[in-house]
Scaffold this motif. Structure first.
Motif: not given
Length: 236
Positions: A213-224
């Motif tokens: 389990e990892i979290q990448n803030k940039r990828l999360n923002l792109i998806l959001l």
């Protein structure tokens, strides 16, 4: 339906595709990851070892009986058993479409397509998915060196309702990031894309292991941004 697209191999299409699928499923969404890469690398690292849809149809097996598996927390549909299967899809077009029709029975909320390099909008796989009448969006992954080619490629996809341009794996040193930001801000027209993002090189993403389990803030923002249909510039 989110297509992860690009004109260059090794730019992160499979990583982004699986990351988005896992992230959406962690939010309680029903997700289908479609491995459209001729090498089926995404299926391999997810543990899907059965045959792909094309071989399944060719062998007259029930559609989705072996090519579709539920792995981790989402569905995985493998299209190709080996690269040679890609040449067979043209004579199987109607059967591929009929197989995709069965996806509706899964009550899927999001489909993530991990594409092969340079997948075109008139490809039989894309045309078959379009018949499902699902909102289509695209993420165009690139590095600085292939940015011009990616821009030209994105212009071919006039059918998409939302487009995101992502410059991936930029070396995380001030000079390199500054140059990438300058190029993106001053050279390329924003009106082509709803979201533009720069993702610095991240060792965890580069060595991405779906079991961790990892979290990448940039990828999360792109998806959001894509889920909310919002325009966004994610470069700082």
């Amino acid at each position: 339906m989110i297509y992860i697209l690009g004109v260059k191999g090794g730019i992160g299409k499979t990583t982004f595709s699986i990351y988005f699928a896992k992230h959406l499923s962690s939010l309680g969404k029903k997700v289908l990851y479609i491995d459209c890469d001729y090498l089926s690398f995404g299926s391999l690292i997810l543990g899907h070892k059965n045959i792909g849809l094309v071989r399944e149809i060719e062998n007259r097996l029930p559609p989705l009986s072996r090519s579709l598996e539920y792995i981790s927390s989402f569905y995985v549909l493998k299209l190709f058993t080996d690269p040679l299967d890609s040449s067979k899809i043209y004579r199987l077009e109607e059967k591929i479409y009929n197989a995709f029709e069965k996806i509706k029975d899964l009550d899927i909320e999001y489909i993530i397509l991990d594409s092969t390099v340079g997948l075109m909008p008139d490809d039989i796989i894309i045309k078959s998915l379009e018949k499902l009448s699902i909102l289509e969006k695209g993420v165009y992954l690139t590095d600085i060196g292939s940015l011009n080619a990616t821009i030209r490629y994105a212009k071919m996809w006039s059918n998409l309702q939302y487009k995101a341009l992502v410059v991936n794996m930029v070396p995380p040193i001030p000079e390199e990031l500054s140059e990438a930001i300058s190029i993106v801000k001053n050279v390329y027209p924003y009106n082509m894309f709803n979201t533009i993002a720069i993702v610095p090189f991240d060792e965890e993403l580069y060595n991405y292991n779906p079991s961790r389990e990892i979290q990448n803030k940039r990828l999360n923002l792109i998806l959001l941004s894509m889920l909310n249909n919002s325009d966004n510039i994610i470069i700082n």
